[in-house]
Motif scaffolding. Structure first.
Motif, mmCIF file in Angstrom:
data_model
loop_
_atom_site.group_PDB
_atom_site.id
_atom_site.type_symbol
_atom_site.label_atom_id
_atom_site.label_comp_id
_atom_site.label_asym_id
_atom_site.label_seq_id
_atom_site.Cartn_x
_atom_site.Cartn_y
_atom_site.Cartn_z
ATOM 1 N N LEU A 166 33.178 64.944 113.413
ATOM 2 C CA LEU A 166 31.913 65.374 113.990
ATOM 3 C C LEU A 166 31.904 66.888 114.232
ATOM 4 N N ALA A 167 33.044 67.424 114.670
ATOM 5 C CA ALA A 167 33.118 68.870 114.871
ATOM 6 C C ALA A 167 32.930 69.610 113.548
ATOM 7 N N ALA A 168 33.508 69.086 112.472
ATOM 8 C CA ALA A 168 33.341 69.709 111.164
ATOM 9 C C ALA A 168 31.892 69.635 110.693
ATOM 10 N N PHE A 169 31.241 68.500 110.931
ATOM 11 C CA PHE A 169 29.835 68.362 110.540
ATOM 12 C C PHE A 169 28.965 69.370 111.280
ATOM 13 N N HIS A 170 29.114 69.462 112.587
ATOM 14 C CA HIS A 170 28.275 70.376 113.358
ATOM 15 C C HIS A 170 28.602 71.836 113.047
ATOM 16 N N THR A 171 29.844 72.126 112.673
ATOM 17 C CA THR A 171 30.188 73.482 112.248
ATOM 18 C C THR A 171 29.454 73.849 110.973
ATOM 19 N N ARG A 172 29.457 72.936 110.000
ATOM 20 C CA ARG A 172 28.748 73.181 108.739
ATOM 21 C C ARG A 172 27.235 73.307 108.978
ATOM 22 N N LEU A 173 26.687 72.424 109.827
ATOM 23 C CA LEU A 173 25.257 72.469 110.097
ATOM 24 C C LEU A 173 24.873 73.774 110.789
ATOM 25 N N ALA A 174 25.664 74.197 111.763
ATOM 26 C CA ALA A 174 25.383 75.456 112.450
ATOM 27 C C ALA A 174 25.457 76.634 111.483
ATOM 28 N N GLY A 175 26.457 76.632 110.603
ATOM 29 C CA GLY A 175 26.570 77.710 109.629
ATOM 30 C C GLY A 175 25.370 77.790 108.713
ATOM 31 N N GLU A 176 24.857 76.630 108.279
ATOM 32 C CA GLU A 176 23.678 76.620 107.408
ATOM 33 C C GLU A 176 22.442 77.098 108.156
ATOM 34 N N ILE A 177 22.280 76.684 109.395
ATOM 35 C CA ILE A 177 21.129 77.114 110.192
ATOM 36 C C ILE A 177 21.178 78.618 110.432
ATOM 37 N N TYR A 178 22.354 79.141 110.799
ATOM 38 C CA TYR A 178 22.475 80.566 111.062
ATOM 39 C C TYR A 178 22.251 81.386 109.794
ATOM 40 N N ALA A 179 22.663 80.859 108.651
ATOM 41 C CA ALA A 179 22.497 81.597 107.398
ATOM 42 C C ALA A 179 21.042 81.619 106.933
ATOM 43 N N GLU A 180 20.297 80.544 107.202
ATOM 44 C CA GLU A 180 18.939 80.422 106.676
ATOM 45 C C GLU A 180 17.868 80.857 107.654
ATOM 46 N N ALA A 181 18.152 80.912 108.940
ATOM 47 C CA ALA A 181 17.128 81.277 109.930
ATOM 48 C C ALA A 181 16.663 82.713 109.697
ATOM 49 N N ASP A 182 15.365 82.922 109.805
ATOM 50 C CA ASP A 182 14.818 84.263 109.655
ATOM 51 C C ASP A 182 15.107 85.123 110.870
ATOM 52 N N PHE A 183 15.246 84.479 112.029
ATOM 53 C CA PHE A 183 15.528 85.215 113.255
ATOM 54 C C PHE A 183 16.289 84.304 114.202
ATOM 55 N N LEU A 184 17.280 84.866 114.892
ATOM 56 C CA LEU A 184 18.060 84.134 115.891
ATOM 57 C C LEU A 184 17.961 84.882 117.211
ATOM 58 N N THR A 185 17.657 84.141 118.270
ATOM 59 C CA THR A 185 17.544 84.769 119.590
ATOM 60 C C THR A 185 18.508 84.092 120.553
ATOM 61 N N PRO A 186 19.764 84.537 120.592
ATOM 62 C CA PRO A 186 20.693 84.020 121.606
ATOM 63 C C PRO A 186 20.261 84.474 122.986
ATOM 64 N N GLY A 187 20.593 83.666 123.983
ATOM 65 C CA GLY A 187 20.201 83.991 125.350
ATOM 66 C C GLY A 187 21.122 84.969 126.036
ATOM 67 N N ASN A 188 22.282 85.253 125.435
ATOM 68 C CA ASN A 188 23.229 86.174 126.049
ATOM 69 C C ASN A 188 24.235 86.602 124.996
ATOM 70 N N ALA A 189 25.045 87.596 125.342
ATOM 71 C CA ALA A 189 26.017 88.123 124.383
ATOM 72 C C ALA A 189 27.092 87.096 124.049
ATOM 73 N N HIS A 190 27.408 86.209 124.980
ATOM 74 C CA HIS A 190 28.395 85.161 124.730
ATOM 75 C C HIS A 190 27.925 84.247 123.601
ATOM 76 N N ALA A 191 26.658 83.801 123.650
ATOM 77 C CA ALA A 191 26.107 82.978 122.578
ATOM 78 C C ALA A 191 26.005 83.770 121.280
ATOM 79 N N ARG A 192 25.697 85.036 121.393
ATOM 80 C CA ARG A 192 25.577 85.876 120.197
ATOM 81 C C ARG A 192 26.905 85.983 119.459
ATOM 82 N N ARG A 193 27.999 86.111 120.173
ATOM 83 C CA ARG A 193 29.313 86.193 119.520
ATOM 84 C C ARG A 193 29.625 84.904 118.773
ATOM 85 N N TRP A 194 29.268 83.753 119.350
ATOM 86 C CA TRP A 194 29.473 82.485 118.665
ATOM 87 C C TRP A 194 28.680 82.455 117.355
ATOM 88 N N GLN A 195 27.445 82.905 117.403
ATOM 89 C CA GLN A 195 26.612 82.873 116.203
ATOM 90 C C GLN A 195 27.142 83.808 115.131
#
Length: 615
Positions: free
Chosen positions: A233-262
């Motif tokens: 499940l961790a591998a699936f959500h990692t792949r899904l997050a990577g695809e979302i981050y790569a394809e999103a036109d804009f990402l708005t993290p709520g803080n620098a901590h979330a931004r580093r993860w992205q």
């Protein structure tokens, strides 16, 4: 502008901060239309009902992730073979090191679901289980997934079907017509927006105030789930997050901590912009602007009583404070609680202070009290923060610390542990100590209790910082600008649709919006489209016509043709909004638009237009 807001387990059903910020965003932008697409997590959530929505929320779609989604659709042998090929690509991308097969398999399954129906039966079939087993045993698979046994495979397939349920939703024809898809969270909540961008070119904006991937890593990390299932499940959500981050036109993290993860998961820096959550400062104005800074000998803790908040360390720290300053008190205000952990905290408090009843709430009698917000003594969270001069946060795991920001609005000095976005929120207006260190926490609390002038100065600075960065107004202004930026980048849709081609005056209600040079719409034609409501702009309900439930409405609509891939704007004419296509033509004549032919007509932009709509 027409915004499709995507949520999971939140607005417009759930309570809590996830619902509140969405509601504040929607109400803060009344000039735009919002359509809500909600994934609900439980039957209880839907039974509690929706919050009262403003008029510019035009529709709400709900899909339960908790209920069985079997539509009775079974595939023939060609469809089963196609499913098997795409599903093998998906699980190979999950189990292997390379990520490319994951995206191909995900979009392939989405296309199959769009053309042939739901994936419920196929995803729970023996074919799916065997495909996962082969991927786990294949060369290059990680050691953690290679140990998966049959129970692990069955549990993973069951969880995967729930996560992929948005692929089978019937939202996409409507979602594909919005101007911007705004996912209020990452992960499964953003999956419909990812498909709308893939199939229709709709710009995708993803907001994460708590990183969903991080939450999945932490979930069941205590060993409550089998290791192989957790790894899959961790591998699936990692792949899904990577695809979302790569394809999103804009990402708005709520803080620098979330931004580093992205960023670590592949997000591009030029598509990132930090937007802090917006909070209602007026709720805390009375306490924040009052001259009284609360009881100088009282420490206050506010939040949900759970292991991540580490109240055990706080109680040990307060024992040190109590030994140094016998007159101090600790008031714990619970907004919610894990029952077992709350019982442990009460038991520890009774052991640390054996001569005093730790569970009493009478003021002045006990050094530690466990109280709830909403009672006669503490009717609101602002009253809880106002009960003491120093507010303490003792978390070991934290995203954006909402309670810390609220304490800052109340003008309170704070002592916090360095977890999540705490340092970013505090910004030098409070004391920060390492987590799981009761001695450091006690020393910081004592330094503020013994120096009231310093505590007052820090509280005033904290309130000024909160008013500058964390208000609803700054949050809404940021998203208003981002929406315009997404549309200003130009058309991204496969049909070449241009944003703002429709003049704004065509959306203003009233008879004067009809041009004087155009003939009046045919009442019979408007009514015959399926009972559409008269009006202007995108007026009309879904009309069940032979062309496929197109929208019809009297007035000036979004005149558009499928063949020419255009939407005519001002000066086109008057007729039906999106009138249904003539049988076999594949065109959408509308708005006094192109004359449709039964076998297909010329829909080129700027082609000769008739003064009457062909319905």
């Amino acid at each position: 502008m027409r915004i499709g807001l995507l949520t999971e387990g939140g607005y417009p059903y759930a309570t809590g901060e996830a619902r509140l910020w969405c509601d504040r965003l929607v109400r803060g932008l009344p000039q735009h239309e919002f359509e809500l697409y909600a994934l609900s997590r439980s039957a209880e959530q839907e039974e509690h009902g929706r919050v009262l929505l403003p008029e510019h929320v035009t529709r709400v779609w709900t899909a339960p992730l908790w209920a069985p989604a079997d539509d009775g659709r079974s595939y023939n042998w060609r469809e089963r073979r196609r499913f098997a090929e795409r599903f093998r690509e998906l699980v190979r991308g999950i189990c292997a090191a390379e990520a490319e097969p994951f995206a191909a398999g995900l979009y392939g399954l989405a296309e199959l679901a769009r053309e042939q129906g739901g994936l419920y039966a196929a995803l729970r079939s023996e074919t799916a289980v065997r495909a996962v087993e082969s991927a786990c045993r294949a060369p290059g698979a990680s050691r953690a997934v290679g140990t998966a046994q049959v129970p692990d495979l069955l549990e993973f397939v069951d969880e995967l079907e729930r996560a992929l349920r948005p692929l089978s939703l019937d939202w996409y024809e409507e979602l594909g017509a919005v101007d911007v898809c705004h996912a209020a969270a990452g992960g499964v909540a953003a999956l419909p927006g990812l498909l709308a961008k893939r199939f229709f070119g709709v710009p995708l904006l993803v907001t994460e105030y708590g990183v969903r991937l991080r939450a999945h890593y932490l979930e069941h990390s205590d060993g409550s789930r089998r290791p192989a299932v957790h790894a899959l499940l961790a591998a699936f959500h990692t792949r899904l997050a990577g695809e979302i981050y790569a394809e999103a036109d804009f990402l708005t993290p709520g803080n620098a901590h979330a931004r580093r993860w992205q960023e670590r998961c592949g997000a591009r820096r030029d598509r990132l912009r930090t937007v802090h959550p917006g909070m209602e400062a007026d709720r805390f104005a009375t306490v924040g602007e009052a001259a009284d800074c609360g009881d100088p000998d009282t420490l206050v803790w506010v939040g949900r009583v759970e292991p991540a908040k580490d109240l055990i360390a706080l109680l040990h720290a307060f024992a040190e404070v109590r030994r140094a300053e016998p007159g101090t008190r600790l008031r714990i205000f619970a907004t919610g609680a894990a029952p077992d952990y709350l019982a442990d905290c009460r038991s520890l408090a009774a052991q640390l202070f054996p001569d005093e009843a730790a569970d009493a709430v009478t003021a002045g009698e006990n050094p530690v009290t466990f109280e709830e917000i909403g009672g006669p003594e503490v009717p609101s969270s602002a009253d809880a923060y106002g009960a003491g001069r120093v507010v303490v946060l003792s978390s070991v795991v934290e995203g954006f610390p909402i309670t810390l920001a609220e304490a800052m609005f109340c003008g309170r000095a704070t002592v916090s542990t360095d977890a999540g976005a705490v340092c970013e929120v505090i910004g030098g207006t409070g004391l920060v100590v390492p987590p799981r260190n009761p001695r450091a926490l006690a020393d910081a609390c004592l330094s503020l209790l013994r120096d009231p002038d310093r505590a007052r100065r820090l509280g005033a600075a904290a309130r000024a910082r909160a008013l500058e960065l964390f208000t609803v107004e700054q949050n809404v202004a940021a998203f208003r600008e981002i929406y315009l930026q997404l549309l200003a980048r130009g058309p991204a849709r496969p049909d070449g649709d241009v944003p703002f081609a429709q003049p704004p005056e065509a959306r203003v209600p009233g008879h004067w919006t009809t041009p004087t040079w155009a003939p009046l719409p045919d009442p019979a034609g408007a009514a015959g489209a399926g009972g559409a409501r008269a009006g202007t702009g995108r007026a009309g309900v879904d009309a069940d016509t032979d062309s496929g439930a197109e929208r019809a409405g009297a007035g000036i609509g979004r005149a558009g043709v499928d063949v020419g891939a255009e939407r005519a704007g001002a000066g086109v004419g008057v007729g039906t909004g999106r009138a249904g296509a003539s049988a076999g033509g594949g065109e959408r004549p509308g708005g006094g638009g192109v004359v449709g032919a039964a076998g297909g007509g010329d829909g080129a932009a700027g082609a000769a237009r008739s003064s009457e709509a062909a319905v």
